[in-house]
Motif scaffolding. Structure first.
Motif, short mmCIF file in Angstrom:
data_model
loop_
_atom_site.label_atom_id
_atom_site.label_comp_id
_atom_site.label_asym_id
_atom_site.label_seq_id
_atom_site.Cartn_x
_atom_site.Cartn_y
_atom_site.Cartn_z
N GLY A 114 49.01 33.37 51.20
CA GLY A 114 48.29 32.10 51.15
C GLY A 114 46.92 32.20 50.53
N GLY A 115 46.41 33.40 50.31
CA GLY A 115 45.11 33.57 49.68
C GLY A 115 45.20 33.47 48.17
N SER A 116 44.10 33.81 47.50
CA SER A 116 44.04 33.64 46.05
C SER A 116 44.06 34.97 45.29
CB SER A 116 42.77 32.88 45.67
OG SER A 116 41.61 33.62 46.03
N GLY A 117 44.19 36.10 46.00
CA GLY A 117 44.08 37.39 45.35
C GLY A 117 45.08 37.59 44.22
N THR A 118 46.34 37.28 44.48
CA THR A 118 47.36 37.47 43.46
C THR A 118 47.15 36.50 42.30
OG1 THR A 118 48.92 38.14 45.18
CG2 THR A 118 49.84 37.58 43.03
N ALA A 119 46.84 35.26 42.61
CA ALA A 119 46.61 34.27 41.56
C ALA A 119 45.41 34.65 40.70
CB ALA A 119 46.39 32.89 42.18
N ASP A 120 44.35 35.17 41.32
CA ASP A 120 43.16 35.58 40.57
C ASP A 120 43.50 36.74 39.63
OD1 ASP A 120 41.71 33.68 41.92
OD2 ASP A 120 40.85 35.07 43.36
N TYR A 121 44.26 37.69 40.13
CA TYR A 121 44.64 38.83 39.29
C TYR A 121 45.55 38.37 38.16
CZ TYR A 121 45.38 43.76 38.22
OH TYR A 121 45.39 44.98 37.60
N ASP A 122 46.43 37.43 38.47
CA ASP A 122 47.34 36.92 37.46
C ASP A 122 46.58 36.23 36.33
OD1 ASP A 122 50.26 36.29 36.76
OD2 ASP A 122 49.37 34.29 36.74
N HIS A 123 45.55 35.47 36.68
CA HIS A 123 44.74 34.81 35.65
C HIS A 123 44.04 35.86 34.76
CE1 HIS A 123 44.42 31.07 38.44
NE2 HIS A 123 45.50 31.03 37.68
N ALA A 124 43.52 36.90 35.39
CA ALA A 124 42.85 37.95 34.63
C ALA A 124 43.85 38.69 33.74
CB ALA A 124 42.17 38.93 35.58
N LEU A 125 45.05 38.90 34.25
CA LEU A 125 46.08 39.57 33.46
C LEU A 125 46.48 38.74 32.24
CD1 LEU A 125 48.16 41.78 32.95
CD2 LEU A 125 49.68 40.62 34.58
N ARG A 126 46.62 37.44 32.43
CA ARG A 126 46.97 36.57 31.31
C ARG A 126 45.89 36.62 30.23
NH1 ARG A 126 51.15 32.91 32.15
NH2 ARG A 126 52.02 32.93 34.26
N ALA A 127 44.64 36.63 30.64
CA ALA A 127 43.55 36.71 29.67
C ALA A 127 43.58 38.05 28.94
CB ALA A 127 42.21 36.51 30.37
#
Length: 216
Positions: free
Chosen positions: A33-46
């Motif tokens: 439910g946190g944002s850790g995975t989503a944050d890493y995913d955004h960084a990975l996409r960049a």
């Protein structure tokens, strides 16, 4: 026996909702439910979208979630190839993502139909935990990775939370494998990859490794 998750991935109806609805919700679930995975995913996409002449292979690419990012910065002869076993997922990928440098092919991740050292970046994101006998897939990813190239994996992790009563049972019922924290890192290291980095978030893990550069 085919697992529930594998049957879902082969369903044309599921492929319609996977990229925009199911996957974002499922990915957030890895962070409990946190944002850790989503944050890493955004960084990975960049990171994947950085400019350069690279050959990128996306193993078990599904409906092409990362194709636009990985192909967006490619220059020269750079190419993105997504490979998946599911005809339904590939049909959706071809319908939604048809940039000039993007190609989708059907194939088995255990026997990648590419020569040794063919790709600068080899990905397997949010898929390895669904593949039967997954560790040989890492062997194939390392095989097709060019000297100095990179292997990037996002998958499950058997953390203390995942070890709670009912966690392994629930994962097993839907066909998700929980990897021990040292399982992927040890396998990649045994294949000769180096500079291994592992980031654990909730019950998920990102692993980044590089193939040794060619000796001069």
């Amino acid at each position: 026996m085919t697992s529930i998750a594998q049957r879902m991935m082969g369903n044309p109806v599921f492929s319609l909702v996977y990229e925009k609805a199911w996957r974002p919700l499922f990915t957030r679930g890895f962070s409990l439910g946190g944002s850790g995975t989503a944050d890493y995913d955004h960084a990975l996409r960049a990171y994947l979208a950085r400019p350069g002449e690279r050959h990128v292979l996306d193993v078990a690419c599904g409906p092409g979630n990362y194709s636009d990012d990985a192909a967006g910065g490619l220059t020269g002869d750079g190419r993105y190839i997504g490979i998946d076993f599911s005809a339904a997922m590939l049909a959706r990928a071809g319908h939604d993502h048809h940039a000039e440098r993007v190609t989708f092919v059907r194939g088995d991740a255990h026997r990648l139909p590419f020569a040794d050292g063919s790709f600068d970046t080899v990905l397997c994101l949010a898929a390895l935990y669904l593949i039967p006998d997954p560790l040989p897939v890492l062997d194939e990813m390392a095989r097709v990775c060019a000297p100095g190239g990179e292997v990037i994996v996002f998958t499950s992790a058997r953390t203390s939370v995942a070890a709670l009563p009912g966690g392994p049972l629930a994962a097993g019922l839907v066909g998700l494998r929980l990897f021990d924290l040292d399982e992927l890192v040890d396998r990649l290291r045994s294949l000769g990859l180096e500079h291994l980095e592992q980031t654990v978030t909730g019950v998920g893990q990102y692993v980044h490794a590089r193939a040794p550069k060619a000796s001069s």
